[in-house]
Design a protein around this motif. Structure first.
Motif, PDB file in Angstrom:
ATOM      1  N   THR A  18      23.501   7.614  38.527  1.00 29.76           N
ATOM      2  CA  THR A  18      24.599   7.113  39.102  1.00 29.76           C
ATOM      3  C   THR A  18      24.523   8.299  40.601  1.00 29.76           C
ATOM      4  N   TYR A  47      31.158  11.537  45.821  1.00 34.60           N
ATOM      5  CA  TYR A  47      30.229  11.921  45.224  1.00 34.60           C
ATOM      6  C   TYR A  47      30.593  13.562  44.767  1.00 34.60           C
ATOM      7  N   ASN A  82      31.888   4.783  36.023  1.00 32.45           N
ATOM      8  CA  ASN A  82      31.053   3.497  36.686  1.00 32.45           C
ATOM      9  C   ASN A  82      31.126   1.857  36.525  1.00 32.45           C
ATOM     10  N   CYS A  85      33.692   1.618  39.736  1.00 30.99           N
ATOM     11  CA  CYS A  85      32.358   0.802  40.070  1.00 30.99           C
ATOM     12  C   CYS A  85      32.119  -0.658  40.328  1.00 30.99           C
ATOM     13  N   ARG A  98      33.967   6.323  42.321  1.00 26.82           N
ATOM     14  CA  ARG A  98      32.751   7.311  42.701  1.00 26.82           C
ATOM     15  C   ARG A  98      33.399   8.925  42.189  1.00 26.82           C
TER      16      ARG A  98
END
Length: 393
Positions: A18, A47, A82, A85, A98
């Motif tokens: 990721t 991130y 995720n 995302c 994120r």
């Protein structure tokens, strides 16, 4: 090594994919969401910021929970992040997802390091940390290239769907294989935890981590233009050379863990010296294609040979109350070093002396880390002799 360590490595693998896979999907993300390449690149910075902020916050918030419960909650956050995302309709939703995903990163590796050391004999603790971090190295070698290919072939959202499935699988194996601690760990006391963070040796340990890893990312961030513009490789050769770098990551990670089990302080100092030498000599090595490939592997080995020793060193200095929080802070320190190194490398390129000087400038950072580590050892010695800290610092 117990199977539970491989479960922790599975979680580390998913988190590693990721974090880094977005680098290979910037064109796809920018085209699909209608933003510039530079804006898409900020998803990497977002991130990293999420890791730095989330590590202490989540560790404090979950300080009274059993550590297995913490790990499962973090994998749930990671999986949901995720999924968000993959479903993000616009750029800012993707950025928020994120950052949410990054919140799980620092605490997972921080708490996971403490859990890993509790699963093995005292003389294998650093090797246990290294085994957990092997998931991160394999993510760089296999997961990121596959995720990049998947995103380029089927759209960037397909990559995040795949990582969501990895998160579900990691949750399942942690649930099945990681034992509940017997006895349960001492309940966290925020005041005592923060007092540990205020210890000079712990703070110096964090500073050592930031400076040491800043040197790695000052170079790694710009490795592709170095290989093409200085070494003269075609762009198609960069990915295979990065596989050599990845092989070095695995070797250095395992060697660093085994060395730290036997000689912790010499491993910390020695790994920083080796890293500085590799970065400095790489300045000359990049002029030859054969040596450039060799130094790519050496850089990977030297970079990850520092991880287990530095993490174990901070854990030793924070023994007792606050160990999980200190461990998570040190993971945040690694990521702060990543961001600082990438910034410094950019400054050297944009404002002089240029791309060819990044490696030797980067070598100064682990040398600075070595000086900080020496100061920490001097402070330890002074305290052991009963002298006031001010005498020695």
């Amino acid at each position: 090594m117990p199977l539970a360590l491989y479960a922790l490595a599975a979680g580390a693998f998913g988190i590693g994919v990721t974090e880094f896979v977005i680098m290979g999907l910037l064109l796809e993300v920018s085209g699909d969401l209608g933003v510039s390449i530079s804006a898409a690149g900020q998803l990497i910075s977002g991130y990293a910021l999420g890791v730095v902020i989330g590590a202490p916050l989540l560790t404090i918030a979950t300080g009274r929970w059993p550590r297995k419960t913490v790990l499962l909650a973090l994998m749930a956050i990671f999986t949901l992040g995720n999924l968000a995302c993959a479903l993000a309709p616009d750029y800012w939703t993707l950025m928020g997802a994120r950052v949410l995903t990054a919140f799980a990163h620092g605490t997972f590796f921080g708490v996971g390091s403490v859990v890993a050391t509790g699963l093995v004999a005292p003389n294998r603790k650093a090797s246990a940390i290294a085994l957990m971090f092997t998931g991160l190295t394999i993510a760089n070698i296999l997961g990121v290239p596959f995720g990049t290919w998947l995103g380029q072939a089927f759209g960037w959202r397909a990559t995040f769907w795949a990582v969501t499935l990895v998160g579900i699988a990691a949750f399942a194996v942690i649930l099945a294989l990681v034992p509940r601690e017997q006895p349960e760990p001492q309940k966290s006391n925020l005041r005592a935890d923060l007092a540990v963070l205020g210890r000079a040796p712990v703070l110096l340990g964090f500073a050592t981590t930031v400076l040491g890893y800043a040197g790695v990312f000052a170079v790694f961030t710009y490795i592709a233009p170095m290989l093409t513009e200085i070494s003269g490789f075609p762009e198609a050769a960069v990915s295979p050379i990065l596989l050599v770098f990845g092989g070095g990551l695995i070797a250095g990670n395992l060697i660093g863990g085994k060395a730290a089990d036997r000689w912790l302080v010499p491993s910390v100092l020695g790994s920083l010296i080796v890293l500085a030498l590799v970065l400095g000599l790489m300045t000359l090595g990049l002029r030859s294609q054969v040596l450039a490939v060799l130094f790519a592997g050496l850089l990977g080995a030297a970079a990850f040979a520092t991880v287990a020793p530095l993490q174990m060193w901070v854990l030793k200095k924070a023994e007792g109350a606050g160990q999980s929080l200190a461990s998570s802070f040190n993971i945040a320190a690694f990521n702060l070093g990543n961001a600082a190194g990438a910034w410094l490398g950019g400054v050297v390129i944009a404002h002089g002396p240029g791309l060819g000087a990044v490696t030797w400038v980067a070598a100064l950072l682990p040398l600075s880390a070595l000086c900080v580590a020496a100061l920490a050892l001097r402070l330890d010695r002074a305290q052991a002799l009963g002298e006031p800290a001010s005498v020695r610092t």
